[in-house]
Design a protein around this motif. Structure first.
Motif, mmCIF file in Angstrom:
data_model
loop_
_atom_site.group_PDB
_atom_site.id
_atom_site.type_symbol
_atom_site.label_atom_id
_atom_site.label_comp_id
_atom_site.label_asym_id
_atom_site.label_seq_id
_atom_site.Cartn_x
_atom_site.Cartn_y
_atom_site.Cartn_z
ATOM 1 N N LYS A 24 -7.458 0.073 3.002
ATOM 2 C CA LYS A 24 -7.945 -0.572 4.216
ATOM 3 C C LYS A 24 -8.506 0.421 5.232
ATOM 4 O O LYS A 24 -9.546 0.163 5.855
ATOM 5 C CB LYS A 24 -6.826 -1.387 4.861
ATOM 6 N N TYR A 25 -7.803 1.549 5.405
ATOM 7 C CA TYR A 25 -8.201 2.448 6.494
ATOM 8 C C TYR A 25 -8.445 3.900 6.066
ATOM 9 O O TYR A 25 -9.067 4.658 6.807
ATOM 10 C CB TYR A 25 -7.104 2.495 7.580
ATOM 11 N N SER A 35 -10.835 3.933 1.080
ATOM 12 C CA SER A 35 -11.790 2.964 1.648
ATOM 13 C C SER A 35 -13.236 3.451 1.524
ATOM 14 O O SER A 35 -14.173 2.717 1.835
ATOM 15 C CB SER A 35 -11.472 2.720 3.134
#
Length: 464
Positions: free
Chosen positions: A387-388, A392
């Motif tokens: 996600k981060y 990613s």
């Protein structure tokens, strides 16, 4: 003026016949000081060793005021009363007693053991004490040791009472168990009862006695003499309780004559674990159903032009996530290697054409109790990276490295590189709590570093 003494007999006769030099050598060897108080002249005489014990000068007068001055103020009323009783012709006390002194030469507090005996005679036709003689000995070290043992015993008793546990001692040859109020309390017997070993065995839950024998035989098969197992009992009021039994069989080699150990009531913990297991199994079942539904929907709605490649890849990823979920909620499974555990958890985030994850470390087994927390931690880190973090972006990399430090624990380090610039979160969320005390309470340790170059997590778990 004094009464005639009776002839000495037995051991007293032997003592009476010893020369003065022999008596002096005996008290010197025993480190015993001698004192003599002539009440008719009020002169008190202390031996050299007695003066040394009390911290008095080797010469000079010693008076009752001198003795009172060096006696600890808290003990002075008692020593006065003991002396009064010893000098009372109607009582003639001769007890051995201990008291504290404050040495006048060093100011040090010491414990003294004393024993005095008065001789009586007629003074103006009335019975009265003529002399008061006795011995003193410095017993500070033994007193301190005894106090330490008493304190240790008190702390042990507090631990026993606070921890719902009982110490037990079984004579194997006679099949006799030493009674204790704590054992009686755990099993529901009156505190002053003396139940037999057979009385306790009757309370085994069905099948537990045979199972415990098998567990004991297995644990002692290689020459060990320690046994540990959780054992279920059905108490006399019908309640079922679970006790953790720990035993040390003595001596180290057969024939065994004694077993000593503790019983700890772990009923509440076992029930909580059973509840967690039930919830985990239900969650795993629901997630598996959800994966099946997602797979079915994907099969029906995936574009026909991409079914050979895209749908196949998607289902493979979904199956990998499902396998990782199984690992996180596994119950009573065997130990896994760290490499196998990490490989199965991060499988959904790898691709044959582009594998951004590197695993490094020796063959180390993860105890079953730690497999689920580690699996959940790696899954949480991988999810956050997708996600981060480093996973990613295409150029991002993750290295998972593990080792065994000198203390025997297992250290696993998650290191991200090549991802977006890292910023430390403004506040701790559920993920931070999960990766910390929720999954790894003390004595386990978790350290994190939100370096701009990449997140680094170090998880160190104790295996003992």
């Amino acid at each position: 003026m004094s009464q005639t003494s009776r002839p000495a007999t037995g051991a007293n006769a032997v003592l009476h016949d010893l020369p003065t030099a022999a008596l002096k050598a005996a008290v010197q060897a025993a480190n015993i000081g001698v004192w003599h108080w002539d009440l008719t002249s009020n002169i008190i005489d202390y031996s050299d060793l007695a003066r040394c014990i009390l911290g008095l000068p080797r010469s000079g007068p010693v008076t009752t005021e001198t003795v009172r001055a060096l006696t600890h103020p808290e003990d002075l009323p008692r020593t006065r009363e003991i002396a009064r009783r010893a000098l009372d012709p109607d009582v003639r006390g001769s007890e051995v007693y201990s008291y504290r002194i404050i040495r006048p030469d060093t100011g040090e507090t010491r414990w003294i053991q004393a024993h005095g005996l008065a001789e009586f005679g007629l003074v103006n036709g009335v019975q009265a004490a003529l002399t008061y003689s006795g011995s003193i000995q410095d017993v500070t070290e033994s007193r301190v040791l005894r106090q330490a043992l008493e304190d240790q015993s008190a702390r042990l008793q507090l631990a026993i009472e606070a921890g719902d546990l009982a110490v037990w001692d079984l004579d194997i040859a006679s099949d006799t168990i030493s009674p204790s109020p704590e054992m009686n309390r755990l099993f529901g017997f009156p505190s002053d009862a003396t139940p037999s070993a057979e009385d306790f065995r009757r309370l085994y839950a069905p099948g537990e006695e045979d199972r415990l024998k098998e567990v004991s035989a297995a644990q002692m098969a290689d020459g060990g003499t320690k046994v540990q197992s959780e054992v279920r009992y059905v108490l006399r009021d019908g309640r079922e309780r679970t006790f953790l039994l720990r035993a040390d069989i003595q001596p180290k080699e057969p024939p065994f004559t004694r077993a000593i150990g503790v019983l700890i009531d772990v009923t509440d913990r076992v029930r909580r674990e059973q509840q967690v297991t039930t919830i985990a199994l239900e969650m795993r079942h629901r997630l598996k159903n959800a994966f099946a539904v997602i797979s079915a929907i994907a099969s029906r709605s995936w574009p026909a032009s991409d079914k050979n490649e895209g749908l196949k890849w998607f289902k493979g990823r979904l199956q990998a996530i499902s396998a990782a979920t199984d690992l996180m909620f596994r119950i009573n499974a065997e130990a896994l290697l760290v490499a196998d555990l990490a490989d199965r958890i991060i499988a959904p985030y790898r691709h044959p054409d582009h594998d951004p994850i590197t695993l490094e470390g020796p063959d180390i087994s993860v105890p079953p109790a730690l497999a689920t927390p580690l699996a959940m931690a790696l899954h949480e880190l991988a999810t956050n990276a997708v996600k981060y973090g480093a996973l990613s972006v295409p150029e991002g990399k993750v290295t998972i490295r593990w080792e065994v430090p000198p203390d025997g624990s297992i250290r696993i380090v998650w290191q991200e590189m090549g991802g977006p610039p890292v910023k430390a979160p403004a506040q701790s969320g559920f993920g931070s709590t999960l990766l910390g005390s929720a999954l790894f309470p003390p004595p386990h340790r978790v350290e994190h570093n939100f370096s701009p170059d990449g997140v680094r997590y170090s998880i160190e778990v104790r295996t003992d």
